[in-house]
Design an enzyme around this catalytic site. Structure first.
Site, PDB file in Angstrom:
ATOM      1  N   HIS A   1       0.824  -1.205   0.000  1.00 31.78           N
ATOM      2  CA  HIS A   1       0.000   0.000   0.000  1.00 31.78           C
ATOM      3  C   HIS A   1       0.861   1.261   0.000  1.00 31.78           C
ATOM      4  O   HIS A   1       0.605   2.207  -0.747  1.00 31.78           O
ATOM      5  CB  HIS A   1      -0.886   0.033   1.252  1.00 31.78           C
TER       6      HIS A   1
ATOM      7  N   ARG B   1      -6.918  -5.648 -15.401  1.00 40.62           N
ATOM      8  CA  ARG B   1      -6.958  -6.769 -14.461  1.00 40.62           C
ATOM      9  C   ARG B   1      -8.384  -6.934 -13.920  1.00 40.62           C
ATOM     10  O   ARG B   1      -8.772  -6.284 -12.954  1.00 40.62           O
ATOM     11  CB  ARG B   1      -5.991  -6.529 -13.310  1.00 40.62           C
TER      12      ARG B   1
ATOM     13  N   ARG C   1      -7.861  -8.756 -19.553  1.00 39.32           N
ATOM     14  CA  ARG C   1      -7.445 -10.104 -19.162  1.00 39.32           C
ATOM     15  C   ARG C   1      -8.573 -10.802 -18.411  1.00 39.32           C
ATOM     16  O   ARG C   1      -9.186 -10.212 -17.517  1.00 39.32           O
ATOM     17  CB  ARG C   1      -6.203 -10.015 -18.257  1.00 39.32           C
TER      18      ARG C   1
ATOM     19  N   GLU D   1       3.698 -16.463 -19.316  1.00 45.26           N
ATOM     20  CA  GLU D   1       4.090 -16.235 -17.929  1.00 45.26           C
ATOM     21  C   GLU D   1       4.863 -17.402 -17.328  1.00 45.26           C
ATOM     22  O   GLU D   1       5.400 -17.276 -16.227  1.00 45.26           O
ATOM     23  CB  GLU D   1       2.847 -15.978 -17.072  1.00 45.26           C
TER      24      GLU D   1
ATOM     25  N   ARG E   1       9.090 -13.264  -5.270  1.00 46.88           N
ATOM     26  CA  ARG E   1       9.659 -11.916  -5.117  1.00 46.88           C
ATOM     27  C   ARG E   1       9.077 -11.166  -3.930  1.00 46.88           C
ATOM     28  O   ARG E   1       9.593 -10.106  -3.558  1.00 46.88           O
ATOM     29  CB  ARG E   1       9.458 -11.103  -6.398  1.00 46.88           C
TER      30      ARG E   1
ATOM     31  N   CYS F   1       3.819  -6.611 -20.320  1.00 48.76           N
ATOM     32  CA  CYS F   1       2.949  -5.885 -19.390  1.00 48.76           C
ATOM     33  C   CYS F   1       3.412  -6.012 -17.936  1.00 48.76           C
ATOM     34  O   CYS F   1       2.730  -5.563 -17.030  1.00 48.76           O
ATOM     35  CB  CYS F   1       1.509  -6.356 -19.522  1.00 48.76           C
TER      36      CYS F   1
ATOM     37  N   ASP G   1       5.608 -12.825 -13.348  1.00 54.53           N
ATOM     38  CA  ASP G   1       5.483 -14.265 -13.124  1.00 54.53           C
ATOM     39  C   ASP G   1       6.546 -15.049 -13.882  1.00 54.53           C
ATOM     40  O   ASP G   1       7.056 -16.053 -13.370  1.00 54.53           O
ATOM     41  CB  ASP G   1       4.090 -14.751 -13.542  1.00 54.53           C
TER      42      ASP G   1
END
Length: 575
Positions: A195, A302, A338, A436, A470, A507, A460
């Protein structure tokens, strides 16, 4: 004496100011027994705290409505308001107070820890970090119960800003900071998708996160410098250091103002090639940011953010309206949507089953095909929306030919239904797929024969290629976009797409990082998709690039197998 602490750079810029420590209320919660005759009073305390925090959040949402960061901050506040009404949080805490005769603060923290354990099983790093919403809502409640919600200092007479130092920050916190001359954020925890990072970038405030015990090192009102570009916090700097960083800050501000002039400049290389600079969005609320930088279109919408954090799934009409809104606003510019990228590890419509290894489990297209009714609803909504703009449908995490065949069959079925119902849609809507996983990059033939375009999800792809998470601090240092294996997979995907005449975009975060722009251009990439805030900086790199000169240099880099040599060669591209 000055000293330096290193963390993760998540929002660029330089801030000079005085420390304001935000208390970590959850560390101050005690557990005590409540007598039976006082249980009703304890439940009233809890309900009163919920009502107080709900009022605060409503007020903060209204306060956010005038700023450019409204879309992201407002969405976070909405989610926290929903959490206040979630029976898994407040009602469960009330049950603990009643059955265990414990104080409200302790009951909230116990239930929070239970929910956080569930979130930690989620594979997707962005969704996993949404556990921060639960923690931050509980912290707001606990602060009210303890009687110290906290106040920020007024503007200082010396002209310096306030550096907020906290264990973590919520979007609701940051909205309240707008009128307090906040210069920078520093937190113990967090990463690129936390955040604090997202909010700091949207507000244009320098931030360094992941500093672990920074709150134990700093004192209130201490002078510090936050270098959000290099990930450095300088404590107690002398006058010479302060003056040096003032000069650096002025230079950065001049660069930012120059970038704004590029908004309407076509993204053409020195040799005349146009490069598409697209944006990644999460819904209609983000389109204003896309238009502010005059993006060439949407490279990634998304849709999972329509599905998560709610008790019921969005129906066809609700999805249609969300998709149509974006397509109409973007006009003739392409919008790549997507299909939802969630997994059985994420609760949807009451499903709380958690897989033992969600990273390799039922997620993305696998989940869609396992829930054909849900998938069909989304495909129908997408096809209906295609009548209002230039829609492209993108399928995530493909690894097998039969996944594409089944998806295309469902698309054909949805089209047949809409024709029978005499509902308008674009008969020629393009279907593409995301690369991915290494299996997809190494066996592209089966995809290019079935699809109209490809998009490389580098986040990914890097994780699966290098077998690291990660978001895991223990292995985050191994997350390397320049690993020779990663570059070979990306380069081969772009080249295969060119050979078959299939457009290929990137992307993932690499597309929005100027350190990799020339490398990707030299690989042959012509379609970049990124956070809207990164578009103008990437455009600047494109305008300075000569693809003819870059291509042979990059081909030599792709033949290298020593990471250090690769990194040095990439750095020389810009030299």
């Amino acid at each position: 004496m000055a000293f330096t602490i290193h963390g993760l750079a998540v929002s660029q810029g330089i801030a000079i100011g005085h420390v304001h420590l935000i208390s970590h209320a959850l560390l101050e919660v005690n557990h005590y027994h409540v007598a039976q005759k006082y249980i009703a009073e304890e439940l009233y305390r809890l309900d009163d705290a919920v009502a107080t925090v709900h009022g605060e959040l409503i007020g903060l949402k209204a306060a956010a409505s005038g700023g450019q960061a409204h879309s992201e901050l407002g969405a976070f506040v909405d989610l926290q308001i929903m959490l206040l009404a979630d029976p898994m949080l407040v009602d469960a805490a009330r049950e603990l107070v009643s059955t265990r005769r414990c104080n409200a603060e302790w009951a909230l923290v116990q239930q929070m820890e239970h929910l956080v354990e569930q979130f930690q099983q989620i594979e997707d790093p962005y969704l996993r970090e949404r556990q921060a919403d639960v923690v931050q809502v509980v912290e707001r409640l606990v602060k009210v119960l303890l009687g110290h919600p906290g106040r920020l200092p007024a503007k200082r007479r010396d002209g310096l800003g306030t550096i907020v130092v906290a264990h973590d920050l919520s979007p609701a916190d940051t909205i309240g900071f707008r009128d307090h001359n906040i210069a920078g954020f520093v937190t113990d925890v967090g990463g690129p998708t936390s955040h604090t990072a997202i909010v700091a970038r949207s507000l244009g405030i320098p931030a360094v996160v992941g500093l672990h015990h920074i709150r134990d090192v700093l004192e209130d009102d201490e002078l510090v410098i936050v270098d959000g570009t290099r990930g450095v916090v300088i404590v107690a700097p002398d006058e010479h250091i302060v003056e040096e960083y003032r000069l650096r800050r002025t230079e950065l501000e001049l660069e930012r103002s120059k970038l704004k002039r590029l908004k309407d400049t076509p993204a053409n290389t020195l040799c005349g090639e146009h490069i598409d600079l697209l944006v990644n969005i999460e819904g209609p609320k983000d389109i204003a940011a896309a238009r502010a930088v005059n993006a060439d279109g949407v490279g990634l919408y998304r849709t999972e953010f329509l599905f998560i954090g709610r008790d019921s799934l969005p129906d066809e009409d609700e999805q249609y309206e969300a998709y149509r809104s974006v397509l109409k606003t973007m006009g003739k510019r392409p919008v790549t949507i997507r299909t939802f990228d969630v997994g059985a590890d994420k609760a949807l419509n009451g499903n709380t089953r958690v897989e033992p290894n969600p990273a390799l489990g039922l997620r993305a297209v696998r989940y869609s095909l396992a829930e054909p009714k849900m998938f069909r609803t989304q495909l129908r909504a997408l096809l209906r929306a295609s009548a209002h703009g230039k829609l492209r449908i993108m399928v995530p995490m493909l690894a097998h030919a039969h996944e594409i065949d089944q998806t295309l069959a469902l698309v054909d079925r949805a089209k047949a239904e809409l024709r029978a119902e005499r509902v308008r849609f674009d008969e020629s809507v393009e279907i593409g797929g995301m690369v991915e996983v290494p299996a997809a990059a190494l066996a592209l033939g089966m995809f290019v024969r079935r699809l109209s375009f490809l998009s490389i999800g580098t986040n990914d792809l890097i994780q699966y290629t290098l077998a690291i998470d990660r978001a895991n601090e223990a292995v985050v240092h191994l997350y390397d976009p320049l690993h020779p294996a990663v570059l070979k997979l990306i380069g081969a995907t772009i080249q295969t797409g060119a050979r078959y005449g299939l457009p290929v975009s990137v992307c993932g975060e690499m597309a929005g990082d100027p350190a990799y722009t020339l490398l990707l251009l030299g690989m042959g990439l012509r379609h970049f998709s990124m956070h809207p805030a990164n578009v103008l900086e990437i455009k600047q790199q494109v305008l300075r690039a000569d693809v003819g000169e870059l291509a042979p240099k990059v081909q030599r880099i792709l033949r290298m197998d020593e990471p250090m040599r690769v990194r040095e060669a990439v750095e020389r591209l810009a030299g």
